[in-house]
Design a protein around this motif. Structure first.
Motif, PDB file in Angstrom:
ATOM      1  N   PRO A   1     -16.905 -36.273  50.002  1.00  0.00           N
ATOM      2  CA  PRO A   1     -17.606 -36.617  51.258  1.00  0.00           C
ATOM      3  C   PRO A   1     -17.376 -35.555  52.107  1.00  0.00           C
ATOM      4  CG  PRO A   1     -16.146 -38.293  50.216  1.00  0.00           C
ATOM      5  CD  PRO A   1     -16.093 -36.952  49.439  1.00  0.00           C
ATOM      6  N   TYR A   2     -16.373 -35.082  52.452  1.00  0.00           N
ATOM      7  CA  TYR A   2     -16.122 -33.904  53.610  1.00  0.00           C
ATOM      8  C   TYR A   2     -17.109 -32.896  53.683  1.00  0.00           C
ATOM      9  CZ  TYR A   2     -14.366 -29.883  56.058  1.00  0.00           C
ATOM     10  OH  TYR A   2     -14.166 -28.727  56.590  1.00  0.00           O
ATOM     11  N   MET A   3     -17.516 -32.376  52.459  1.00  0.00           N
ATOM     12  CA  MET A   3     -18.511 -31.108  52.264  1.00  0.00           C
ATOM     13  C   MET A   3     -19.784 -31.570  52.253  1.00  0.00           C
ATOM     14  SD  MET A   3     -16.400 -28.608  52.150  1.00  0.00           S
ATOM     15  CE  MET A   3     -17.270 -27.051  51.346  1.00  0.00           C
ATOM     16  N   MET A   4     -20.148 -32.861  51.532  1.00  0.00           N
ATOM     17  CA  MET A   4     -21.823 -33.266  51.413  1.00  0.00           C
ATOM     18  C   MET A   4     -22.268 -34.165  52.517  1.00  0.00           C
ATOM     19  SD  MET A   4     -21.220 -33.323  47.142  1.00  0.00           S
ATOM     20  CE  MET A   4     -20.693 -31.960  46.051  1.00  0.00           C
ATOM     21  N   ASN A   5     -21.201 -34.987  52.880  1.00  0.00           N
ATOM     22  CA  ASN A   5     -21.864 -36.132  53.818  1.00  0.00           C
ATOM     23  C   ASN A   5     -22.811 -35.149  55.012  1.00  0.00           C
ATOM     24  OD1 ASN A   5     -20.720 -38.140  52.366  1.00  0.00           O
ATOM     25  ND2 ASN A   5     -19.637 -39.060  53.677  1.00  0.00           N
ATOM     26  N   GLY A   6     -23.825 -35.935  55.267  1.00  0.00           N
ATOM     27  CA  GLY A   6     -24.469 -35.033  56.290  1.00  0.00           C
ATOM     28  C   GLY A   6     -25.299 -33.703  55.816  1.00  0.00           C
ATOM     29  N   VAL A   7     -25.065 -33.304  54.732  1.00  0.00           N
ATOM     30  CA  VAL A   7     -25.588 -32.168  54.198  1.00  0.00           C
ATOM     31  C   VAL A   7     -26.645 -32.363  52.906  1.00  0.00           C
ATOM     32  CG1 VAL A   7     -25.174 -29.959  52.965  1.00  0.00           C
ATOM     33  CG2 VAL A   7     -23.603 -30.931  54.832  1.00  0.00           C
ATOM     34  N   ILE A   8     -26.102 -33.188  52.102  1.00  0.00           N
ATOM     35  CA  ILE A   8     -27.185 -33.578  50.718  1.00  0.00           C
ATOM     36  C   ILE A   8     -27.470 -34.926  51.099  1.00  0.00           C
ATOM     37  CG2 ILE A   8     -27.077 -33.679  48.309  1.00  0.00           C
ATOM     38  CD1 ILE A   8     -25.074 -31.832  48.062  1.00  0.00           C
ATOM     39  N   LYS A   9     -28.649 -35.159  50.812  1.00  0.00           N
ATOM     40  CA  LYS A   9     -29.401 -36.426  51.219  1.00  0.00           C
ATOM     41  C   LYS A   9     -28.686 -37.477  50.504  1.00  0.00           C
ATOM     42  CE  LYS A   9     -34.011 -38.663  51.044  1.00  0.00           C
ATOM     43  NZ  LYS A   9     -35.434 -38.412  50.617  1.00  0.00           N
ATOM     44  N   ASN A  10     -28.537 -38.686  50.951  1.00  0.00           N
ATOM     45  CA  ASN A  10     -27.810 -39.808  50.577  1.00  0.00           C
ATOM     46  C   ASN A  10     -26.215 -39.825  50.301  1.00  0.00           C
ATOM     47  OD1 ASN A  10     -30.053 -41.011  50.775  1.00  0.00           O
ATOM     48  ND2 ASN A  10     -30.660 -40.799  48.664  1.00  0.00           N
ATOM     49  N   ALA A  11     -25.674 -38.319  50.529  1.00  0.00           N
ATOM     50  CA  ALA A  11     -24.367 -38.508  50.040  1.00  0.00           C
ATOM     51  C   ALA A  11     -23.438 -39.297  51.158  1.00  0.00           C
ATOM     52  CB  ALA A  11     -23.713 -36.918  50.598  1.00  0.00           C
ATOM     53  N   GLU A  12     -23.657 -39.591  52.374  1.00  0.00           N
ATOM     54  CA  GLU A  12     -22.767 -40.270  53.292  1.00  0.00           C
ATOM     55  C   GLU A  12     -23.027 -41.784  52.624  1.00  0.00           C
ATOM     56  OE1 GLU A  12     -21.480 -41.061  57.819  1.00  0.00           O
ATOM     57  OE2 GLU A  12     -23.238 -39.793  57.325  1.00  0.00           O
ATOM     58  N   ALA A  13     -24.277 -42.275  52.482  1.00  0.00           N
ATOM     59  CA  ALA A  13     -24.345 -43.433  51.885  1.00  0.00           C
ATOM     60  C   ALA A  13     -23.808 -44.006  50.618  1.00  0.00           C
ATOM     61  CB  ALA A  13     -25.882 -43.782  51.949  1.00  0.00           C
ATOM     62  N   ILE A  14     -23.803 -42.848  49.659  1.00  0.00           N
ATOM     63  CA  ILE A  14     -23.096 -43.058  48.544  1.00  0.00           C
ATOM     64  C   ILE A  14     -21.596 -43.168  48.584  1.00  0.00           C
ATOM     65  CG2 ILE A  14     -22.656 -42.029  46.328  1.00  0.00           C
ATOM     66  CD1 ILE A  14     -25.524 -40.898  46.566  1.00  0.00           C
ATOM     67  N   SER A  15     -21.079 -42.332  49.492  1.00  0.00           N
ATOM     68  CA  SER A  15     -19.543 -42.238  49.573  1.00  0.00           C
ATOM     69  C   SER A  15     -19.153 -43.423  50.130  1.00  0.00           C
ATOM     70  CB  SER A  15     -19.030 -41.040  50.463  1.00  0.00           C
ATOM     71  OG  SER A  15     -19.461 -41.198  51.785  1.00  0.00           O
ATOM     72  N   LYS A  16     -20.047 -44.089  51.056  1.00  0.00           N
ATOM     73  CA  LYS A  16     -19.611 -45.385  51.405  1.00  0.00           C
ATOM     74  C   LYS A  16     -19.943 -46.640  50.634  1.00  0.00           C
ATOM     75  CE  LYS A  16     -20.193 -43.892  56.628  1.00  0.00           C
ATOM     76  NZ  LYS A  16     -20.575 -44.368  57.617  1.00  0.00           N
ATOM     77  N   GLY A  17     -20.425 -46.309  49.669  1.00  0.00           N
ATOM     78  CA  GLY A  17     -20.686 -47.405  48.612  1.00  0.00           C
ATOM     79  C   GLY A  17     -21.999 -48.253  48.927  1.00  0.00           C
ATOM     80  N   GLU A  18     -22.755 -47.474  49.840  1.00  0.00           N
ATOM     81  CA  GLU A  18     -24.003 -48.482  50.237  1.00  0.00           C
ATOM     82  C   GLU A  18     -25.053 -47.908  49.206  1.00  0.00           C
ATOM     83  OE1 GLU A  18     -22.792 -48.046  54.967  1.00  0.00           O
ATOM     84  OE2 GLU A  18     -24.761 -47.091  54.304  1.00  0.00           O
ATOM     85  N   LEU A  19     -25.259 -46.927  48.467  1.00  0.00           N
ATOM     86  CA  LEU A  19     -25.962 -46.405  47.506  1.00  0.00           C
ATOM     87  C   LEU A  19     -25.393 -45.840  46.284  1.00  0.00           C
ATOM     88  CD1 LEU A  19     -28.324 -44.277  49.654  1.00  0.00           C
ATOM     89  CD2 LEU A  19     -28.958 -46.569  48.806  1.00  0.00           C
ATOM     90  N   THR A  20     -25.842 -45.868  45.143  1.00  0.00           N
ATOM     91  CA  THR A  20     -25.264 -45.244  43.721  1.00  0.00           C
ATOM     92  C   THR A  20     -25.293 -44.018  43.786  1.00  0.00           C
ATOM     93  OG1 THR A  20     -27.338 -45.891  42.804  1.00  0.00           O
ATOM     94  CG2 THR A  20     -25.901 -47.643  42.849  1.00  0.00           C
ATOM     95  N   PRO A  21     -24.590 -43.322  42.947  1.00  0.00           N
ATOM     96  CA  PRO A  21     -24.462 -41.836  42.999  1.00  0.00           C
ATOM     97  C   PRO A  21     -25.566 -41.248  42.440  1.00  0.00           C
ATOM     98  CG  PRO A  21     -22.388 -43.094  42.057  1.00  0.00           C
ATOM     99  CD  PRO A  21     -23.430 -43.863  42.351  1.00  0.00           C
ATOM    100  N   ASP A  22     -26.500 -41.948  41.713  1.00  0.00           N
ATOM    101  CA  ASP A  22     -27.553 -41.226  41.023  1.00  0.00           C
ATOM    102  C   ASP A  22     -28.801 -41.233  41.956  1.00  0.00           C
ATOM    103  OD1 ASP A  22     -28.288 -44.043  41.273  1.00  0.00           O
ATOM    104  OD2 ASP A  22     -29.051 -44.404  39.154  1.00  0.00           O
TER     105      ASP A  22
END
Length: 554
Positions: free
Chosen positions: A143-164
């Motif tokens: 999450p530290y490296m990818m949130n806000g960088v790769i699309k949907n990473a932050e939502a995934i790390s918060k459990g709001e979207l699935t990893p795929d």
């Protein structure tokens, strides 16, 4: 005339044959030399010390210097940093970026293999990156490296979207398409970092809970494989990976490492030629500074005291934290205790790390000294904090690593604090680094000596640390003002570098106005390095050492 010459040559040839036959018994002995002995003589080996055991060889879970050094030696991302800190080909041959800066398409080489012979494909990157942001993995760096960088990473790390749903897809086996959340000019250098390394899904899932706990439970796609290692090992080897796509460039057969925490033991090993590089402690610097093997390397690691605002009522008080930040003499610490070229740190961003856009001035110079040793101010803040707490005494546990250099350093700081701040009692707790990192992650500490080195060449790598949901915050600090200043640099201001740096300057001031951490020093390394060591260089960000191009001078 020609006939006579021919007869003469024939006679001479027969004579040589006769002599060779007569001496046949004498020439057999060299021919029986053990091929293994010859191979051993030719084997190219360098030996080094390491200050601690390797905490993790899992790219998704690694968080510290040692782990990333050995991950970089045994694995490879899309690109690798070269001696000039430029990206050089790794698993990717090249890439294209869309005009809006949001879509990056990487073309992968088709000759890259894992150490078990499996091909390295775009699917390995997709799996690894999804795993890094999947909450089930428990990764701090994903999450530290990818949130806000790769699309949907932050939502995934918060459990709001699935990893795929992560913005990283394989277009066939050898094309990786990455969608970014915002334009990120430094994304290419991000791909050199350990968190972005690929993983062989089949292998990881077959190993299950044992993955990355020992040499047998690891796969390499980089210059070396790691041998004779498990999670508690105090020695291990990096062995040339013959399946590495660029194996012809790797000159060393083996690099051996031993955990040595005692500086005198390390010195003895160096002087007898057993190891080829050691770090020197302050008491040895003056003695060896004139030695021809002596070298000082500037570093971008910044050491600081980290205050846990959730486990101590005293440290939840801003005035108490601000007092501690100003109550120890940093100049004396670097000049007398460390004595290795390190400099006092009075901010978070290190000196000579990054220039301000347009002016080209060093960020640290422009931001200035934000927290200096100031005993008078420290005592005033301390008195104010005690009054607010309604007490005349405070007891704090001080957590740190258990190496000798750290022992001397924290004893000095603890003595300064308890001497200069009346009513303060400091209890030192030194444990192995791996255990300290675990206590940090679970926030089971009060005061801690820790450090941070940059993962990419941008102030964001430091400033992101103390945003509210950062996996590396672990202080209980939360500031909407600070968060907005930092996050705007990666979103609304992403393409305006001048505005970004203005935000970074302001955010650093907020951080120290809130007394979140106490900067201690910016590190340098005083070392003895054997002239035999060639082609090993230090990176200003990412993995500290690069061993791909290592060689030994005969």
């Amino acid at each position: 005339m020609k006939a006579k010459k021919w007869l003469l040559l024939l006679t001479f040839g027969l004579l040589l044959s006769f002599l060779a036959a007569c001496s046949d018994d004498e020439t057999k002995e060299p021919a029986t030399t053990d091929p293994k002995e010859e191979e051993q003589v030719k084997e190219k080996v360098l030996s080094f010390t390491n200050p601690e055991a390797i905490p993790s060889m899992d790219p998704s879970k690694a968080t510290d210097e040692s782990s990333f050094v050995y991950l970089a030696a045994t694995m490879e991302g899309l690109y690798r940093l070269d001696e000039k800190t430029q990206t050089s080909p790794g698993m990717a041959i090249d890439h294209e970026v869309s005009t809006d800066g949001l879509t990056w398409t990487f073309n992968l080489r088709e000759d890259a293999k894992w150490s078990n012979g499996d091909p390295v494909t775009a699917h390995d990157f997709v799996y690894a990156w999804q795993r890094a942001v999947d909450p089930a993995t428990g990764s701090e760096y994903g999450p530290y490296m990818m949130n806000g960088v790769i699309k949907n990473a932050e939502a995934i790390s918060k459990g709001e979207l699935t990893p795929d749903q992560l913005g990283a897809k394989a277009d066939g086996d050898y094309k990786l398409v990455v969608e970014l959340q915002n334009p990120t000019p430094y994304f290419e250098t991000l791909t050199t970092f350990g968190t972005f390394f690929p993983l062989n899904k089949k292998f990881v899932e077959e190993k299950g809970a044992d993955f990355a706990l020992s040499s047998e439970n690891l796969l390499a796609n980089g210059p070396y494989t790691i041998a004779n290692w498990n999670s508690t090992s105090d020695k291990w080897d990096l062995v040339k990976n013959e399946k590495y796509w660029d194996a012809k460039t790797v000159k060393m057969d083996k690099l051996s490492f031993n955990v040595v925490k005692d500086p005198q033991t390390a010195l003895s090993l160096y002087e007898e030629g057993t190891v080829h590089r050691i770090d020197l402690t302050s008491d040895l610097v003056d003695q060896y500074s004139s030695n021809e093997d002596y070298a000082v390397s500037a570093d971008t690691f910044v050491y600081f005291l980290k205050f846990n605002q959730t486990t101590s009522d005293a440290l939840a008080n801003k005035n108490i934290r601000a007092a501690i930040s100003r109550a120890f003499n940093k100049d004396a610490l670097v000049d007398e205790i460390l004595n290795n070229g390190s400099i006092a740190a009075n901010g978070l961003i290190p000196r000579d790390f990054t220039p301000i856009p347009e002016s080209g001035e060093d960020f640290r110079k422009v931001s200035g000294d934000l927290v200096t040793y100031d005993l008078e101010a420290a005592k005033e803040l301390w008195a104010k904090g005690l009054a607010e707490l309604g007490t005349d005494s405070v007891e704090i546990e001080f957590l740190a690593d258990d190496d000798q250099t750290t022992k001397v350093l924290i004893e000095y700081v603890a003595n300064q604090l308890s001497t200069n701040l009346e009513g303060l009692k400091v209890n030192i707790k030194q444990i192995p680094k791996k255990q300290r990192l675990e206590l940090d992650k679970s926030m089971k500490y009060e005061l801690q000596l820790t450090r941070w080195g940059p993962d990419f060449l941008d102030p964001y790598t430091y400033m992101l640390l103390f945003t509210t949901d950062s996996g590396n915050n672990m202080t209980g600090y939360s500031s909407p003002v600070y968060d907005k200043l930092v996050f705007d640099t990666a979103s609304t201001l992403a393409t305006d570098n001048v505005a970004r740096y203005k935000n970074f300057l302001e955010a650093e001031k907020v951080l120290f106005e809130d007394a979140v951490i106490a900067p201690v020093y910016q590190a340098s390394r005083a070392q003895l390095i054997s002239p035999k060591v060639q082609g090993v260089f230090m990176n200003p960000f990412g993995a500290t050492y690069e061993y791909k191009w290592a060689d030994i001078a005969e």
